[in-house]
Write an enzyme that holds these catalytic residues in place. Sequence first.
Site, PDB file in Angstrom:
ATOM      1  N   GLY A   1       1.639  52.908  47.970  1.00 56.30           N
ATOM      2  CA  GLY A   1       0.833  54.070  47.604  1.00 56.30           C
ATOM      3  C   GLY A   1      -0.240  53.731  46.580  1.00 56.30           C
ATOM      4  O   GLY A   1      -1.286  54.391  46.530  1.00 56.30           O
TER       5      GLY A   1
ATOM      6  N   ALA B   1       4.634  54.375  45.807  1.00 55.55           N
ATOM      7  CA  ALA B   1       5.306  55.659  45.678  1.00 55.55           C
ATOM      8  C   ALA B   1       6.604  55.411  44.922  1.00 55.55           C
ATOM      9  O   ALA B   1       7.083  54.275  44.849  1.00 55.55           O
ATOM     10  CB  ALA B   1       5.591  56.223  47.059  1.00 55.55           C
TER      11      ALA B   1
ATOM     12  N   GLU C   1      -2.999  52.421  48.497  1.00 60.12           N
ATOM     13  CA  GLU C   1      -3.587  53.529  49.274  1.00 60.12           C
ATOM     14  C   GLU C   1      -4.528  54.366  48.411  1.00 60.12           C
ATOM     15  O   GLU C   1      -5.569  54.831  48.876  1.00 60.12           O
ATOM     16  CB  GLU C   1      -2.458  54.374  49.883  1.00 60.12           C
ATOM     17  CG  GLU C   1      -1.737  53.584  50.983  1.00 60.12           C
ATOM     18  CD  GLU C   1      -0.534  54.291  51.552  1.00 60.12           C
ATOM     19  OE1 GLU C   1       0.382  54.605  50.763  1.00 60.12           O
ATOM     20  OE2 GLU C   1      -0.510  54.529  52.777  1.00 60.12           O
TER      21      GLU C   1
HETATM   22  C1  3H9 Z   1       5.233  53.534  49.205  1.00 62.69           C
HETATM   23  O1  3H9 Z   1       4.395  53.330  48.369  1.00 62.69           O
HETATM   24  C2  3H9 Z   1       5.090  54.555  50.298  1.00 62.69           C
HETATM   25  C3  3H9 Z   1       3.698  55.069  50.472  1.00 62.69           C
HETATM   26  O2  3H9 Z   1       2.986  54.319  51.415  1.00 62.69           O
HETATM   27  C4  3H9 Z   1       3.687  56.455  51.055  1.00 62.69           C
HETATM   28  C5  3H9 Z   1       4.280  57.542  50.303  1.00 62.69           C
HETATM   29  C6  3H9 Z   1       3.988  58.872  50.886  1.00 62.69           C
HETATM   30  N1  3H9 Z   1       9.424  53.167  42.571  1.00 62.69           N
HETATM   31  O3  3H9 Z   1      10.969  44.659  40.355  1.00 62.69           O
HETATM   32  P1  3H9 Z   1      11.100  44.840  38.912  1.00 62.69           P
HETATM   33  C7  3H9 Z   1      11.271  49.865  39.118  1.00 62.69           C
HETATM   34  S1  3H9 Z   1       6.708  52.694  49.196  1.00 62.69           S
HETATM   35  C8  3H9 Z   1      10.276  53.376  41.555  1.00 62.69           C
HETATM   36  O4  3H9 Z   1      12.310  44.282  38.258  1.00 62.69           O
HETATM   37  P2  3H9 Z   1       8.877  43.099  38.387  1.00 62.69           P
HETATM   38  C9  3H9 Z   1      12.487  49.003  39.414  1.00 62.69           C
HETATM   39  O5  3H9 Z   1      13.509  49.743  40.025  1.00 62.69           O
HETATM   40  C10 3H9 Z   1       6.655  51.697  47.723  1.00 62.69           C
HETATM   41  N2  3H9 Z   1      10.688  52.394  40.728  1.00 62.69           N
HETATM   42  O6  3H9 Z   1       9.814  44.331  38.098  1.00 62.69           O
HETATM   43  C11 3H9 Z   1      12.838  48.513  38.027  1.00 62.69           C
HETATM   44  O7  3H9 Z   1      13.490  49.571  37.360  1.00 62.69           O
HETATM   45  P3  3H9 Z   1      14.903  49.350  36.676  1.00 62.69           P
HETATM   46  C12 3H9 Z   1       5.830  50.499  47.918  1.00 62.69           C
HETATM   47  C13 3H9 Z   1      10.205  51.177  40.946  1.00 62.69           C
HETATM   48  O8  3H9 Z   1       7.949  43.027  37.249  1.00 62.69           O
HETATM   49  C14 3H9 Z   1      11.476  48.346  37.365  1.00 62.69           C
HETATM   50  O9  3H9 Z   1      10.575  49.128  38.140  1.00 62.69           O
HETATM   51  N3  3H9 Z   1       5.907  49.675  46.751  1.00 62.69           N
HETATM   52  C15 3H9 Z   1       9.311  50.906  41.989  1.00 62.69           C
HETATM   53  O10 3H9 Z   1       9.665  41.897  38.755  1.00 62.69           O
HETATM   54  C16 3H9 Z   1      10.985  46.933  37.331  1.00 62.69           C
HETATM   55  O11 3H9 Z   1      11.016  46.398  38.644  1.00 62.69           O
HETATM   56  C17 3H9 Z   1       6.820  48.722  46.607  1.00 62.69           C
HETATM   57  O12 3H9 Z   1       7.629  48.495  47.470  1.00 62.69           O
HETATM   58  C18 3H9 Z   1       8.916  51.959  42.827  1.00 62.69           C
HETATM   59  N4  3H9 Z   1       8.047  51.790  43.840  1.00 62.69           N
HETATM   60  O13 3H9 Z   1       8.079  43.462  39.705  1.00 62.69           O
HETATM   61  C19 3H9 Z   1       6.774  47.943  45.320  1.00 62.69           C
HETATM   62  N5  3H9 Z   1       9.017  49.571  41.964  1.00 62.69           N
HETATM   63  O14 3H9 Z   1      14.661  48.314  35.655  1.00 62.69           O
HETATM   64  C20 3H9 Z   1       8.141  47.617  44.845  1.00 62.69           C
HETATM   65  C21 3H9 Z   1       9.695  49.051  40.928  1.00 62.69           C
HETATM   66  O15 3H9 Z   1      15.236  50.676  36.161  1.00 62.69           O
HETATM   67  N6  3H9 Z   1       8.149  47.001  43.551  1.00 62.69           N
HETATM   68  N7  3H9 Z   1      10.412  50.016  40.310  1.00 62.69           N
HETATM   69  O16 3H9 Z   1      15.801  48.868  37.754  1.00 62.69           O
HETATM   70  C22 3H9 Z   1       7.903  45.685  43.343  1.00 62.69           C
HETATM   71  O17 3H9 Z   1       7.578  44.945  44.245  1.00 62.69           O
HETATM   72  C23 3H9 Z   1       8.100  45.150  41.949  1.00 62.69           C
HETATM   73  O18 3H9 Z   1       8.874  46.077  41.251  1.00 62.69           O
HETATM   74  C24 3H9 Z   1       6.809  44.881  41.157  1.00 62.69           C
HETATM   75  C25 3H9 Z   1       7.174  44.518  39.697  1.00 62.69           C
HETATM   76  C26 3H9 Z   1       6.066  43.717  41.786  1.00 62.69           C
HETATM   77  C27 3H9 Z   1       5.929  46.090  41.115  1.00 62.69           C
END
Ligand code: 3H9
Length: 648
Positions: A100, A61, A103
């Site tokens: 998400g 999400a 999911e």
């Molecule tokens: C969820 O899903 C809830 C659901 O169950 C229910 C809902 C109803 N959203 O980490 P990076 C941005 S909770 C928005 O440096 P990498 C991040 O801010 C979510 N933005 O890259 C950054 O932007 P900026 C569950 C996001 O390649 C850019 O992407 N999911 C999100 O080292 C690059 O990020 C997570 O917790 C997001 N969800 O790693 C996953 N995620 O450059 C969290 C990232 O502007 N994310 N951004 O600052 C990660 O683990 C890593 O970002 C990922 C990529 C592995 C995906």
Amino acid sequence: MSVSWNRQDNIALIWIDNPPVNATSHAVREGLVTALAQANADAAIEAIIIACKGKTFVAGADVKEFGKPPRPPFLNDLVQLIEDSAKPLVAAIHGTALGGGLEIALAAHGRIASLDAQLGLPEVKLGIIPGAGGTQRLPRLIGMSEAIDMVASGKRISAQKALDLGLVDRISENDLITDALTFAKVLAQTEPRRTGHVPVRDFDKAAVEAQIVAIERKARGQISPGEAARAVYNAGNLPIVEGLKFEREKFLELVSSEQALALRHVFAAERLAAKLPDLDGVTPRHVQNVGIAGAGLMGAGIAVAFADAGYAIVIVERDKQSMDLGAKRIEAIYDRLVKSGRINEAAKEERLSRIGFHFDRSAFAQCDLVLEAVFDDLDVKQELFASLSSIVRPDTILATNTSYLNPDSIASVIPDPGRFIGLHFFSPANIMRLVEVVRTKNIAPDVLAAGLAVTKRLGKLGIVSGVCEGFIGNRLFTAYRQQCDFMLEDGALPHEIDAAVEAYGFPMGPYAVTDLAGLDISWARRKRDAGKRDPALRYVAIADRLCEAGRFGQKTGKGYYAYDGGKRSIDPAVTTLIEAVSQEKNIARRSFEQGEIMAKIIDTLVAEGDRIIAEGIALRASDIDLVLINGYGYPAWRGGPMFQSGRS
Ligand code: 3H9
């Protein structure tokens, strides 16, 4: 357009394109609802694939929408639409399918993942639980205990593990979309298998309840892991509709909790830490071949960290005997990893094959980066770097892992200090996530950028620190330990301070930590620096007295505590010793409540953090929080002292 679709043969290919990580932002949810309806309404379409453009499948999400009023269509409703799709639907996963994103995939009727894909439900790390069916659908595919483990830990698993567990149906080793089309055509011939209709396999209730209790204990005050585990457990006890209702309500409750706010701060802080205004547009100097001087405890851990991340490594020790010892140390680390099931024998062999052992420094000649982890002595390090200058290429980055020496003094012996950087790893280096990336006085921008790029590739968190005694972390830690010692002298006892700190959420209190690490090294340093100490400053002699009494910590069976038979207990002799020190200074000892102990500690950390920022050593308040969380066990769910005090 963040969602579009096209047809290939009789399959609808729905594409999500929402850089950087294809989060399910409002436009994506809306686009998916429309595309699903259109594809389902199109009589020529036999099956549907959801796939993503860019470097990853949906990573979750959109966390930037958390804390704002939710806008329909909601993700949980969209996920239900996917499961209810009349036409068979395949999720084609590359990169990461997280939160998400997973999911969505769970609600699909089939899942195919590319070989390097990773899958996980990391919501607990954001202080929440999955809110779009993850807690109910995952156990239906992989079983109760495995699902609880995955959801409560937030850990990602590989595509291969996902296949073994039954979370994905196929792995694509070639072109994901071609293979997904083949899979979709197979599914088009059958009734869709709707995950929500799959019964949860029988499981041992007592064992799962014990698993949940253990998760709650391990979370040390963080709510989300236990709540996530309990939500998954519902899948084995309630009809799915009720399980989903509970999950949604808990998600909404937690998403606005203080813990979730703190953990979102940590999430944003981690991304900010890598952004340095003066490095904008700078390309990091290339690093692939890494040299490590010294294979002691630290060097061995660092070598493993680099080997795990795919680097080629050359280790140089001063003689054959030390080299053999270093090789044994590294093998022992890998043996432990194999024994614990974290890697297999083949992975161990592959990683070891990338580490070369030598006792001649000329082996460093082809390295892009040479990092020293030798004895923390200025002369020793200067001699090493002076000799390296004539061995390595002119563009090779030279790095020190020193904890307390001044990197600029070390760099003074090399002709081009612009290539000199500090990379301060924490022990054990293959496990601890924090690395202080030390900005030396004359550092070239692409060398500093390389420091950050390397730590990121190691899977670690690099925090840039200026040069000062102890850098950011040890300086904060010293201030914290000093405040604790003041309280000892004023009336608290070691176990009272440890209990307060542990109740706050740290894994271990300061005195238990000191006993584990040993008191002798810092005693030696205090004796060495005694002449430099300002006599006007308050000095607590308790640690010195313990050392004089031969109490060097656990390794000698006694320190701040006694360790009879290895078990820690309060030692009345220590209480007497502390009381005597207070008496010598005419301090009237008084009692300390846990709340006061923690308030003093936090105030101290904040005051030191303010000084560190004012001196330009740390760039921002949130970096102070990250250092304490990742290097010293500060509970992430509290966000850090600077966050607590409203500074970050
Ligand atoms: C969820 O899903 C809830 C659901 O169950 C229910 C809902 C109803 N959203 O980490 P990076 C941005 S909770 C928005 O440096 P990498 C991040 O801010 C979510 N933005 O890259 C950054 O932007 P900026 C569950 C996001 O390649 C850019 O992407 N999911 C999100 O080292 C690059 O990020 C997570 O917790 C997001 N969800 O790693 C996953 N995620 O450059 C969290 C990232 O502007 N994310 N951004 O600052 C990660 O683990 C890593 O970002 C990922 C990529 C592995 C995906």
